[in-house]
Motif scaffolding. Structure first.
Motif, PDB file in Angstrom:
ATOM      1  N   LEU A   1      51.035  41.518  27.300  1.00 33.75           N
ATOM      2  CA  LEU A   1      50.671  41.056  28.637  1.00 33.75           C
ATOM      3  C   LEU A   1      51.789  40.283  29.320  1.00 33.75           C
ATOM      4  N   ALA A   2      51.932  40.524  30.613  1.00 38.91           N
ATOM      5  CA  ALA A   2      52.814  39.747  31.481  1.00 38.91           C
ATOM      6  C   ALA A   2      52.015  39.428  32.745  1.00 38.91           C
ATOM      7  N   ALA A   3      52.527  38.512  33.584  1.00 41.42           N
ATOM      8  CA  ALA A   3      51.729  38.098  34.736  1.00 41.42           C
ATOM      9  C   ALA A   3      52.598  37.704  35.924  1.00 41.42           C
TER      10      ALA A   3
ATOM     11  N   PRO B   1      47.984  37.874  37.386  1.00 35.54           N
ATOM     12  CA  PRO B   1      46.994  37.696  36.311  1.00 35.54           C
ATOM     13  C   PRO B   1      45.665  38.394  36.589  1.00 35.54           C
ATOM     14  N   GLY B   2      45.164  38.265  37.809  1.00 33.17           N
ATOM     15  CA  GLY B   2      43.889  38.909  38.133  1.00 33.17           C
ATOM     16  C   GLY B   2      43.979  40.420  38.093  1.00 33.17           C
ATOM     17  N   GLU B   3      45.088  40.959  38.609  1.00 31.55           N
ATOM     18  CA  GLU B   3      45.274  42.405  38.597  1.00 31.55           C
ATOM     19  C   GLU B   3      45.451  42.922  37.170  1.00 31.55           C
ATOM     20  N   THR B   4      46.079  42.110  36.323  1.00 32.70           N
ATOM     21  CA  THR B   4      46.249  42.498  34.928  1.00 32.70           C
ATOM     22  C   THR B   4      44.896  42.616  34.233  1.00 32.70           C
TER      23      THR B   4
ATOM     24  N   LEU C   1      43.253  46.045  32.450  1.00 31.31           N
ATOM     25  CA  LEU C   1      42.723  46.145  31.086  1.00 31.31           C
ATOM     26  C   LEU C   1      41.306  46.702  31.099  1.00 31.31           C
ATOM     27  N   LEU C   2      40.491  46.232  32.034  1.00 29.51           N
ATOM     28  CA  LEU C   2      39.099  46.670  32.101  1.00 29.51           C
ATOM     29  C   LEU C   2      38.992  48.146  32.484  1.00 29.51           C
TER      30      LEU C   2
END
Length: 379
Positions: free
Chosen positions: A316-318, A354-357, A361-362
């Motif tokens: 993960l990156a943000a 972060p929110g888009e990441t 994932l979902l």
């Protein structure tokens, strides 16, 4: 008058001392026979020859044998110099000086440790020197060096190599030549120098092994040709020089594998990039941020066996690209593990907030299906 026991004992002691001296003198005036690849290096007629390109291939040994060929050491005007980048590299355990002691005494060489120099019966010399700083080349400003050696050429500056080439001259009657050894380094200037001998995947091209080419250097750029006459026609005022690359790996060093078979295991245990370089002789593989794999390590298969464990693992990156173009990517790799083999099925990458990441994932998990395990690293 009969000899007394005391005189007899003294005479015996003198005889024993002479026998001891004889036993300690060299039993041979010849160097060991080189192995096949080493012999090709020693027999090479090119002005410049680079040998090796992998660990354990007998590079240093070949260099020492090359500099002490009979036609050299029998010439009283011969003086060869083998360079390493630093002084400790010459004197380290098992390095050039130690190995030269095993070889050069066989041909009646006399060492002078203070100057790292060998002198042979005819007056010829071989010495070792360092070029720790770039300016050290100017110590040889007025020198005539008939034979120059660079041990681990990739550790030297390009400027050092070309400057010392201007010192490669002699009135000894011997042909001035340069010899070098090296290990692969994709980002080093040597990689460009030998590029013609290397395929797109980074491996030496067998058909070009030891093939001699010719070059001239014009405005610090090399112009190559297969024959010198091509260059003479294009650059009539510049004398072409010949060059070749002779690749070798540990598999070309049967003596090492016989004496120390565990060294092969040492190379096999390295990081994939170092293993590709030192064991396989790969000149293209490199360390990069987030890129430590080479495409040629992977076999492409037409289908993936069923029944394995399927996992999507996320790194993960943000940070988005509009904030910093060089920011890291969020990456999710879908893999199957089946009977000890990993199969790469899919890769998702993106530069997201972060929110888009979280949303990525979902949505990816929904797309993959319920049978796919989802995992990520805990920072």
């Amino acid at each position: 008058m009969a000899r007394t026991p005391a005189r007899l004992k003294a005479r015996l002691r003198k005889i024993e001392a002479k026998l001891e001296k004889i036993s300690q003198s060299p039993k041979s005036t010849r160097l060991p026979t080189p192995q096949a690849k080493q012999a090709r290096f020693l027999e090479c007629e090119a002005d410049i020859a680079v040998y090796g390109g992998a660990a354990g291939s007998g590079k240093s040994y070949a260099m020492l044998l090359d500099f002490a060929k009979p036609e050299f050491v029998s010439n009283p005007d011969y003086g060869g110099v083998i360079f390493r980048r630093t002084y400790p590299q010459i004197r380290n355990e098992g390095s050039l000086w130690d190995e030269s002691n095993k070889l050069y005494r066989l041909i009646q060489g006399t060492p002078k440790e203070s100057s790292l120099k060998w002198t042979f019966p005819k007056g010829s010399t071989i010495r070792f020197a360092h070029l720790q700083h770039s300016k050290n080349v100017y110590d040889y400003h007025s020198a005539q060096l008939v034979r120059i050696g660079f041990e681990e050429l990739t550790q030297f500056d390009e400027k050092q190599f070309w400057y010392l080439m201007s010192r490669n001259r002699s009135t000894s009657g011997l042909l001035p030549q340069i010899r070098a050894t090296c290990n692969p380094d994709a980002d080093n200037w040597v990689a460009k120098l030998i590029d013609w001998w290397i395929d797109p995947e980074g491996f030496p091209i067998p058909e070009r092994d030891g093939v001699i080419r010719w070059f001239v250097r014009v405005n610090a750029e090399l112009q190559w040709a297969d024959e010198p006459k091509e260059l003479i026609e294009r650059y009539p005022d510049i004398q072409p020089k010949s060059f070749t690359f002779i690749p070798a790996k540990i598999t070309d060093n049967a003596k090492l594998l016989e004496v120390d078979p565990g060294y092969l295991a040492n190379l096999q245990a390295q990081h994939p990039v170092d293993k590709a370089r030192l064991l396989d002789g790969n000149w293209k593989v490199r360390y990069e941020a987030g890129k430590v794999f080479s495409r040629n390590w992977f076999e492409i298969v037409s289908e993936v066996p069923t029944g394995g464990v399927v996992v999507r693992f996320w790194d993960l990156a943000a940070t988005t690209a509009d904030i910093r173009a060089s920011s890291y990517y969020t990456a999710g790799v879908l893999m199957t593990w089946y009977k000890g083999v990993f199969y790469v099925l899919d890769l998702v990458t993106a530069q997201l907030s972060p929110g888009e990441t979280d949303q990525l994932l979902l949505s990816t998990a929904i797309s993959d299906g319920k049978k796919v395990l989802v995992r990520w690293e805990k920072e």
